[in-house]
Design an enzyme around this catalytic site. Sequence first.
Site, PDB file in Angstrom:
ATOM      1  N   TYR A 204      43.741 -34.124  58.355  1.00 11.82           N
ATOM      2  CA  TYR A 204      42.787 -33.065  58.056  1.00 11.82           C
ATOM      3  C   TYR A 204      43.020 -31.825  58.918  1.00 11.82           C
ATOM      4  O   TYR A 204      43.245 -30.737  58.368  1.00 11.82           O
ATOM      5  CB  TYR A 204      41.344 -33.571  58.185  1.00 11.82           C
ATOM      6  CG  TYR A 204      40.329 -32.472  57.990  1.00 11.82           C
ATOM      7  CD1 TYR A 204      39.640 -31.924  59.072  1.00 11.82           C
ATOM      8  CD2 TYR A 204      40.105 -31.949  56.720  1.00 11.82           C
ATOM      9  CE1 TYR A 204      38.742 -30.889  58.889  1.00 11.82           C
ATOM     10  CE2 TYR A 204      39.208 -30.911  56.529  1.00 11.82           C
ATOM     11  CZ  TYR A 204      38.532 -30.378  57.625  1.00 11.82           C
ATOM     12  OH  TYR A 204      37.646 -29.333  57.459  1.00 11.82           O
ATOM     13  N   LYS A 208      44.346 -28.033  57.696  1.00 13.75           N
ATOM     14  CA  LYS A 208      43.559 -26.797  57.901  1.00 13.75           C
ATOM     15  C   LYS A 208      44.375 -25.781  58.702  1.00 13.75           C
ATOM     16  O   LYS A 208      44.325 -24.588  58.438  1.00 13.75           O
ATOM     17  CB  LYS A 208      42.250 -27.122  58.592  1.00 13.75           C
ATOM     18  CG  LYS A 208      41.275 -27.983  57.799  1.00 13.75           C
ATOM     19  CD  LYS A 208      40.905 -27.369  56.455  1.00 13.75           C
ATOM     20  CE  LYS A 208      39.992 -26.168  56.574  1.00 13.75           C
ATOM     21  NZ  LYS A 208      39.551 -25.671  55.231  1.00 13.75           N
TER      22      LYS A 208
END
EC number: 1.1.1.-
Length: 414
Positions: A204, A208
């Site tokens: 994750y 990002k």
Amino acid sequence: MGREGGGASGRGRCVAGPGACRRRPPVAGLGGLGLWLQCLFPQPGMADSAQAQKLVYLVTGGCGFLGEHVVRMLLQQEPQLRELRIFDLHLGPWLEELKTGPVQVTAIQGDVTQAHEVAAAVAGAHVVIHTAGLVDVFGKTSPETIHEVNVQGTRNVIEACVQTGTRFLVYTSSMEVVGPNIKGQPFYRGNENTPYEAVHRHPYPCSKALAEQLVLEANGRKVLGGLPLVTCALRPTGIYGEGHQIMRDFYHQGLRLGGRLFRAIPASVEHGRVYVGNVAWMHVLVARELQHRAALMGGQVYFCYDNSPYKSYEDFNMEFLGPCGLRLVGTRPLLPYWLLLFLAALNVLLQWLLRPLLLYAPLLNPYTLAMANTTFTVSTDKARRHFGYEPLFSWEESRTRTIRWVQAVEGSAQ
Ligand SMILES: NC(=O)C1=CN([C@@H]2O[C@H](COP(=O)(O)OP(=O)(O)OC[C@H]3O[C@@H](n4cnc5c(N)ncnc54)[C@H](O)[C@@H]3O)[C@@H](O)[C@H]2O)C=CC1
Ligand SMILES: CC(C)[C@@H](O)CC[C@@H](C)[C@H]1CC[C@H]2[C@@H]3[C@H](O)CC4=CC(=O)CC[C@]4(C)[C@H]3CC[C@]12C
């Protein structure tokens, strides 16, 4: 990055309901005189109604936790909005209620991983607010899928802007782009320029960080028509508020444990949190001011912040869950850290074993335990200095709204 510059005007006041009038608040600090001055010297966006409603905005992920608040805030606070396009994999039924107002609301069911669907949605938009993403730190989806949605999806949005001539792109990044890093180093009251070793392993935060980099590097690219693309990225810390699924999960966990939650994290570990309404407001304001301050704001990152208190993740949650009848047991962690680590690892093993049968994705895993155990707080005023951001909701308002939401959705009103 790191260019600094002066502030800007712009304070809003949020009124409830999507069809509510969208009025430009008086010039900050001048009260009635401000209204009189506005007649003489209208602010940007204060043109007559024919000109005022001229812009087309697209919000990707507009049916998500943050996205819905951005959509509603735009309808309430953006006077130049003519059409609002909401692009999401899963459209919500609540969208229908938005179609009764003066702004044309266009719901588009689509997938950001499909470039042609993104291009069709972006074509003709003046501003894109890209919030769509897979927010998964619980092992619900594969690393490949997280990358496909968060990175390739963002690449598709950028290319769609370039190919169709959309000039303004706001990306919802995350504090996780910075940290906490894999070394568990604290980030204490840091800002956008604080040196910190942003090293990640989890899919994750990696996704990002890559997506944010793509957006910032795209700043200045020529779009169809020859003008430059202007981009910026907002980095919310842990968002809370109406619609926060993790808060709901904590509440259900407490109910299952007889109205109690058991402290797992030392109270001394502070985690920055920000109210969803203020994050939505910052998105609306930055999208507006980006059109007038491209030289200052283009290619910049801004933490999302407000006056929410610095507390441990669990203590902060209790600000809302306590009034809903839950109690946090223990003034310090009830289990030693090594045992929590063992239980977290056991959860990973169980998730793997059960995957052919069901999705087992508990809150506790090695990543969430490390995140919760590492101080990460921001203290900055860059958004205020660059585009006049001030939180729209006080801490008291944010807390009250969140408590009311938990009570309403869980029927726990006392
Ligand atoms: N929740 C938080 O605490 C924080 C969230 N963020 C960022 O804010 C953004 C929104 O997050 P949340 O609202 O919490 O998540 P969410 O999961 O509630 O909303 C994400 C939305 O994106 C949509 N979406 C997912 N995959 C898609 C695809 N392939 N095509 C089109 N739409 C797709 C989902 O249907 C959902 O409506 C994300 O980019 C996230 O990384 C940043 C910091 C903190
Ligand atoms: C089980 C206990 C150890 C419990 O305290 C675990 C809490 C844990 C679920 C949360 C602690 C920190 C949260 C993350 C943080 O707010 C930063 C985030 C930014 C985002 O972009 C998405 C959400 C999140 C990763 C957020 C997720 C939940 C936590 C890991």
